[in-house]
Design a protein around this motif. Structure first.
Motif, PDB file in Angstrom:
ATOM      1  N   ARG A 161      33.777  28.658  37.170  1.00 61.25           N
ATOM      2  CA  ARG A 161      32.395  29.122  37.265  1.00 61.25           C
ATOM      3  C   ARG A 161      31.537  28.149  38.056  1.00 61.25           C
ATOM      4  O   ARG A 161      31.597  26.934  37.848  1.00 61.25           O
ATOM      5  CB  ARG A 161      31.802  29.318  35.865  1.00 61.25           C
ATOM      6  N   VAL A 162      30.720  28.698  38.929  1.00 56.07           N
ATOM      7  CA  VAL A 162      29.848  27.863  39.762  1.00 56.07           C
ATOM      8  C   VAL A 162      28.836  27.125  38.912  1.00 56.07           C
ATOM      9  O   VAL A 162      28.657  25.903  39.046  1.00 56.07           O
ATOM     10  CB  VAL A 162      29.128  28.730  40.821  1.00 56.07           C
TER      11      VAL A 162
ATOM     12  N   LEU B 294      33.799  35.045  42.290  1.00 56.84           N
ATOM     13  CA  LEU B 294      32.553  34.605  42.901  1.00 56.84           C
ATOM     14  C   LEU B 294      31.648  35.793  43.167  1.00 56.84           C
ATOM     15  O   LEU B 294      32.065  36.767  43.799  1.00 56.84           O
ATOM     16  CB  LEU B 294      32.832  33.861  44.211  1.00 56.84           C
ATOM     17  N   GLN B 295      30.410  35.705  42.691  1.00 53.37           N
ATOM     18  CA  GLN B 295      29.407  36.722  42.998  1.00 53.37           C
ATOM     19  C   GLN B 295      28.661  36.311  44.265  1.00 53.37           C
ATOM     20  O   GLN B 295      28.455  35.132  44.524  1.00 53.37           O
ATOM     21  CB  GLN B 295      28.430  36.863  41.826  1.00 53.37           C
ATOM     22  N   SER B 296      28.243  37.303  45.040  1.00 53.07           N
ATOM     23  CA  SER B 296      27.615  36.995  46.321  1.00 53.07           C
ATOM     24  C   SER B 296      26.329  36.195  46.163  1.00 53.07           C
ATOM     25  O   SER B 296      25.979  35.393  47.033  1.00 53.07           O
ATOM     26  CB  SER B 296      27.348  38.282  47.107  1.00 53.07           C
ATOM     27  N   ASN B 297      25.619  36.367  45.033  1.00 54.58           N
ATOM     28  CA  ASN B 297      24.383  35.606  44.847  1.00 54.58           C
ATOM     29  C   ASN B 297      24.636  34.136  44.508  1.00 54.58           C
ATOM     30  O   ASN B 297      23.700  33.344  44.418  1.00 54.58           O
ATOM     31  CB  ASN B 297      23.502  36.253  43.763  1.00 54.58           C
TER      32      ASN B 297
ATOM     33  N   GLU C  48      34.858  42.230  51.321  1.00 58.67           N
ATOM     34  CA  GLU C  48      34.107  41.957  52.545  1.00 58.67           C
ATOM     35  C   GLU C  48      32.728  41.375  52.251  1.00 58.67           C
ATOM     36  O   GLU C  48      32.254  40.487  52.972  1.00 58.67           O
ATOM     37  CB  GLU C  48      33.977  43.233  53.375  1.00 58.67           C
ATOM     38  N   LYS C  49      32.059  41.847  51.198  1.00 57.70           N
ATOM     39  CA  LYS C  49      30.721  41.350  50.879  1.00 57.70           C
ATOM     40  C   LYS C  49      30.725  39.848  50.628  1.00 57.70           C
ATOM     41  O   LYS C  49      29.853  39.114  51.113  1.00 57.70           O
ATOM     42  CB  LYS C  49      30.169  42.081  49.647  1.00 57.70           C
ATOM     43  N   ILE C  50      31.722  39.379  49.885  1.00 55.69           N
ATOM     44  CA  ILE C  50      31.836  37.934  49.613  1.00 55.69           C
ATOM     45  C   ILE C  50      32.183  37.182  50.892  1.00 55.69           C
ATOM     46  O   ILE C  50      31.635  36.102  51.165  1.00 55.69           O
ATOM     47  CB  ILE C  50      32.904  37.670  48.531  1.00 55.69           C
TER      48      ILE C  50
ATOM     49  N   ALA D  29      40.196  40.538  39.310  1.00 57.01           N
ATOM     50  CA  ALA D  29      39.721  40.449  40.693  1.00 57.01           C
ATOM     51  C   ALA D  29      40.909  40.351  41.646  1.00 57.01           C
ATOM     52  O   ALA D  29      42.028  40.049  41.252  1.00 57.01           O
ATOM     53  CB  ALA D  29      38.809  39.239  40.856  1.00 57.01           C
ATOM     54  N   GLY D  30      40.640  40.595  42.910  1.00 54.42           N
ATOM     55  CA  GLY D  30      41.677  40.458  43.921  1.00 54.42           C
ATOM     56  C   GLY D  30      41.823  41.715  44.755  1.00 54.42           C
ATOM     57  O   GLY D  30      41.628  42.835  44.285  1.00 54.42           O
TER      58      GLY D  30
END
Length: 219
Positions: free
Chosen positions: A57-58, A83-86, A104-106, A136-137
């Motif tokens: 986690r970030v 990872l969330q884009s924000n 792609e968004k990330i 995820a993946g």
């Protein structure tokens, strides 16, 4: 068993697995997964010479790693959780390697942030080898095209692939699939294998293994 003893035992097992697989000693990087452990629990591993760590986690990482990295030059910090884009800006600022690029968004958010911050972060694409809906993946069949998109359209340097096999399945076929996809995509690094199966991962060509509980103990 003390942490340093557990760390040395894992290192020894990796060395044996490398030899049994006919691989060069030292060809597999150990990523010590320190998620949920605080700075005081991590320092003994640093004191024992460990320099590569993984976090999920970030936000949790921001609370402990800036000071640890400042005090110990040469630390390489990997993001191994979703990872969330924000959180892309914070991730690029703190991490040296992000192993969980899976859409792609990330990828676009990371490309924008690396350009804005003037920082090159090493990137891996996470592959959902078991097609698990809760995990995820990117799908295996989409992996090569996604790596191509990241490189040609977004200008990203993708260094490797990462996977987390289904817990109840034999990990071998999943590791073999990831190695096959890596060859097809033209990437050289494979992040695969955790505390329960890292020696198997070495046999299938892992270039890094992510080991947490076997080093730090139960969470």
């Amino acid at each position: 068993m003390e942490l340093q003893e557990r760390l040395n035992e894992v290192r020894s097992h990796i060395t044996v697995a490398e030899r049994q697989a006919g691989r060069k000693a030292g060809s597999v990087q150990l990523v010590a997964v320190s998620k949920t452990f605080d700075a005081d629990q991590i320092r003994p591993a640093i004191a024992a010479g460990q320099r590569v760590f993984g976090e999920n986690r970030v936000q949790e990482s921001q609370g402990k790693w800036p000071e640890l990295k400042t005090k110990t030059p040469g630390i390489e910090l990997h993001l191994i959780g979703p990872l969330q884009s924000n959180k892309a800006a914070d991730a690029v600022a703190l991490f040296d390697v992000i192993e969980t690029v899976d859409r792609e968004k990330i990828a676009r958010a990371l490309a924008d942030e690396m350009k804005r911050q003037g920082k090159a972060v090493k990137l891996f694409v996470q592959v959902n080898t078991g097609l698990e809906p809760q995990k995820a993946g990117i799908a295996p069949d989409d992996t090569v095209a996604f790596v191509d998109l990241c490189r040609k359209e977004l200008g990203l340097s993708i260094e490797g692939l990462m996977c987390i096999p289904p817990a109840e399945e034999n990990p071998g076929p999943h590791f073999a699939l990831l190695a096959k996809l890596a060859k097809q995509a033209g990437v050289e690094r494979l992040s695969m294998g955790m505390s329960s199966d890292y020696e198997i991962a070495v046999a299938f060509g892992a270039t890094s293994v992510r080991v947490g509980s076997a080093i730090f103990g139960a969470r």
